[in-house]
Motif scaffolding. Sequence first.
Motif, PDB file in Angstrom:
ATOM      1  N   CYS A  21      48.683  -9.026  19.840  1.00  0.00           N
ATOM      2  CA  CYS A  21      49.264 -10.208  19.190  1.00  0.00           C
ATOM      3  C   CYS A  21      49.343  -9.960  17.685  1.00  0.00           C
ATOM      4  O   CYS A  21      48.402 -10.264  16.948  1.00  0.00           O
ATOM      5  N   PRO A  22      50.447  -9.406  17.205  1.00  0.00           N
ATOM      6  CA  PRO A  22      50.577  -9.059  15.777  1.00  0.00           C
ATOM      7  C   PRO A  22      50.395 -10.243  14.833  1.00  0.00           C
ATOM      8  O   PRO A  22      49.994 -10.058  13.685  1.00  0.00           O
ATOM      9  N   ASP A  23      50.678 -11.477  15.294  1.00  0.00           N
ATOM     10  CA  ASP A  23      50.544 -12.657  14.432  1.00  0.00           C
ATOM     11  C   ASP A  23      49.159 -13.303  14.534  1.00  0.00           C
ATOM     12  O   ASP A  23      48.954 -14.406  14.021  1.00  0.00           O
ATOM     13  N   LEU A  24      48.231 -12.618  15.196  1.00  0.00           N
ATOM     14  CA  LEU A  24      46.900 -13.175  15.400  1.00  0.00           C
ATOM     15  C   LEU A  24      46.196 -13.436  14.067  1.00  0.00           C
ATOM     16  O   LEU A  24      46.210 -12.602  13.171  1.00  0.00           O
ATOM     17  N   ILE A  25      45.571 -14.624  13.980  1.00  0.00           N
ATOM     18  CA  ILE A  25      44.815 -15.003  12.784  1.00  0.00           C
ATOM     19  C   ILE A  25      43.326 -14.903  13.104  1.00  0.00           C
ATOM     20  O   ILE A  25      42.851 -15.536  14.055  1.00  0.00           O
ATOM     21  N   PHE A  26      42.593 -14.112  12.340  1.00  0.00           N
ATOM     22  CA  PHE A  26      41.156 -13.961  12.552  1.00  0.00           C
ATOM     23  C   PHE A  26      40.403 -14.986  11.706  1.00  0.00           C
ATOM     24  O   PHE A  26      40.683 -15.164  10.515  1.00  0.00           O
ATOM     25  N   VAL A  27      39.454 -15.659  12.338  1.00  0.00           N
ATOM     26  CA  VAL A  27      38.668 -16.700  11.674  1.00  0.00           C
ATOM     27  C   VAL A  27      37.188 -16.360  11.825  1.00  0.00           C
ATOM     28  O   VAL A  27      36.730 -16.076  12.938  1.00  0.00           O
ATOM     29  N   PRO A  28      36.419 -16.386  10.741  1.00  0.00           N
ATOM     30  CA  PRO A  28      34.979 -16.091  10.868  1.00  0.00           C
ATOM     31  C   PRO A  28      34.270 -17.190  11.648  1.00  0.00           C
ATOM     32  O   PRO A  28      34.586 -18.379  11.490  1.00  0.00           O
ATOM     33  N   PRO A  29      33.333 -16.837  12.512  1.00  0.00           N
ATOM     34  CA  PRO A  29      32.620 -17.853  13.307  1.00  0.00           C
ATOM     35  C   PRO A  29      31.710 -18.712  12.445  1.00  0.00           C
ATOM     36  O   PRO A  29      31.164 -18.262  11.439  1.00  0.00           O
ATOM     37  N   ARG A  30      31.544 -19.973  12.838  1.00  0.00           N
ATOM     38  CA  ARG A  30      30.647 -20.918  12.152  1.00  0.00           C
ATOM     39  C   ARG A  30      29.721 -21.525  13.207  1.00  0.00           C
ATOM     40  O   ARG A  30      29.942 -22.648  13.670  1.00  0.00           O
ATOM     41  N   PHE A  31      28.701 -20.774  13.567  1.00  0.00           N
ATOM     42  CA  PHE A  31      27.855 -21.184  14.686  1.00  0.00           C
ATOM     43  C   PHE A  31      27.077 -22.464  14.415  1.00  0.00           C
ATOM     44  O   PHE A  31      26.773 -23.214  15.341  1.00  0.00           O
ATOM     45  N   ASP A  32      26.766 -22.731  13.167  1.00  0.00           N
ATOM     46  CA  ASP A  32      26.087 -23.987  12.842  1.00  0.00           C
ATOM     47  C   ASP A  32      26.972 -25.175  13.207  1.00  0.00           C
ATOM     48  O   ASP A  32      26.492 -26.191  13.730  1.00  0.00           O
ATOM     49  N   ARG A  33      28.265 -25.036  12.932  1.00  0.00           N
ATOM     50  CA  ARG A  33      29.213 -26.105  13.252  1.00  0.00           C
ATOM     51  C   ARG A  33      29.361 -26.261  14.770  1.00  0.00           C
ATOM     52  O   ARG A  33      29.367 -27.374  15.289  1.00  0.00           O
TER      53      ARG A  33
END
Length: 360
Positions: A71-83
């Motif tokens: 998926c070339p348009d994939l957006i990576f987001v850092p995990p927020r496990f506290d949330r």
Amino acid sequence: METDWRQRKIIHIDMDAFYASVEQMDFPELKGKPIAVGGSEVRGVVSAASYEARKYGVRSAMSGVQAKRLCPDLIFVPPRFDRYTEISKRIRAIFKAYTDLVEPLSLDEAYLDVTVNKKGNPSATLIAQEIRQRIFDEIGLTASAGISNTKFVAKVASDYNKPNGQKTVPPDEVEAFLEVLDIKKFYGIGKVTAEKMYHHGIFTGADLKARSREYLEEHFGKSGGFYYNIVRGIHYSEVKPNRVSKSVAAEHTFEENLTSELFMEERLAHIAETLERRLKKYSISGKTVTLKIKYSDFTTQTRSKTLPYYISDKGLLLETAKELLYQERLKESVRLLGISLSNLNTEVKKTVVVQLKFAF
């Protein structure tokens, strides 16, 4: 309880793409877009993918490099496990409004036994609908549900109408439901076992049901008896609200592969410190330390040692992990290290519940 298990009413609630959905809820600009929580296009592993990303074949536990390729348009987001933990607690509070018999499997899924429930509602189907609606109204997320008289069938059914749907399988329809199901959709039958079953001509529940217990135990060992029972809707396991993890772990994927054990020792010290915090938070200690090593070629190796006493101290965790690190030579450069502690000092207290018969 063997005489009552058939009359249980069990709901399996599974949040839809939980981590990714939380990110899309909190950041509206991500809605409708393919996102991956965790990883990156050059490093790391995907923890979760939105449904938009899944259409391209992106899945959890996939390398970020492969996910970006799909998926070339994939957006990576850092995990927020506290949330995620915060929201999971709110969801669990909704569950507890209906029953105290809640068995969490992870932050985003749980079993509920609603045979006898706080609302006095005899319909598990209606309770599941109400819970899903409350999660949507009060939190803003969708969930799917499976409803049946066993945990196994409820778990399988929760995937049936995903996302944002539910499936009820009454006791007298369980065997027919399982007979037409592809064997790979049976909870607990992974890719390797499914391939082995295909080799034996077992493609559906009906094929599995046609095999004798002796045949299944001969070819699948101790699991053969389990498969023989579940395809007939036999599963005695109760919802266990005091269920505890069998192990506690911490791990880290590195920005660059490591080749020196000295650098690995440094990283292990931080991992041991993180693990100690998790153990102390719940007053847990254990005897078996396991070192997890993932190499640059993505193969994984584990090395374990069982001590004669319980530990939770980061110093002892690190000392044992270092001993395991040097136990044998490393095969490749290392991209991930992890330490887990099992053989824990926790005890599961059994809850006895009187099960009553109601209509589904």
